[in-house]
Design a protein around this motif. Structure first.
Motif, PDB file in Angstrom:
ATOM      1  N   ALA A 157       0.974  -0.956   0.450  1.00  0.00           N
ATOM      2  CA  ALA A 157       0.314  -0.423  -0.234  1.00  0.00           C
ATOM      3  C   ALA A 157       0.995   0.937   0.222  1.00  0.00           C
ATOM      4  N   LYS A 158       0.429   1.977  -0.863  1.00  0.00           N
ATOM      5  CA  LYS A 158       1.413   3.483  -0.460  1.00  0.00           C
ATOM      6  C   LYS A 158       0.493   4.924  -0.620  1.00  0.00           C
ATOM      7  N   LEU A 159       1.355   5.658  -0.193  1.00  0.00           N
ATOM      8  CA  LEU A 159       0.512   7.662  -0.144  1.00  0.00           C
ATOM      9  C   LEU A 159       1.871   7.777  -0.894  1.00  0.00           C
ATOM     10  N   SER A 160       1.463   8.328  -2.209  1.00  0.00           N
ATOM     11  CA  SER A 160       2.812   9.368  -2.619  1.00  0.00           C
ATOM     12  C   SER A 160       2.613  10.679  -2.412  1.00  0.00           C
ATOM     13  N   TRP A 161       3.824  11.299  -2.374  1.00  0.00           N
ATOM     14  CA  TRP A 161       3.714  13.251  -2.212  1.00  0.00           C
ATOM     15  C   TRP A 161       4.735  13.625  -3.060  1.00  0.00           C
TER      16      TRP A 161
END
Length: 98
Positions: A30-34
């Motif tokens: 799972a990933k949160l990209s910024w």
């Protein structure tokens, strides 16, 4: 799966990066990209594989971003709909919202 079991890895590439959660249930992550724009981290995309949804994984990713914002002093622009809903539900975070 409790929050304590969700291990978050930070991949920071100065102008952009990811918060990545390794999942016990699958080979996927799972990933949160910024992306950083003028000192504001734009949370652009949160992805949790279908089989891992509803277990607090996305929330753990956002909490890691929020913790870094508190520690490092940057603001967050919740461009991603999940992060936006998280900020809407947690009014105490309004000081971090860009």
């Amino acid at each position: 799966m409790s929050h304590a079991e969700i291990e978050i890895e930070r991949r920071d590439r100065v102008t952009h990066g990811d918060y990545i959660a390794k999942l016990d249930t699958s080979d996927s992550t799972a990933k949160l990209s910024w992306t950083d724009r003028q000192g504001v981290r734009h949370a652009e995309h949160t992805f949790v594989p279908p089989e891992a949804r509803g277990k607090g994984v996305a929330e753990a990713l956002v909490k890691a971003l929020v913790a870094d914002a508190r520690q490092e002093g940057f603001k967050i622009a919740p461009d991603c709909s999940y992060v936006e809903r998280y900020f809407d539900r947690h009014k105490d975070l309004s000081d971090l919202r860009a």
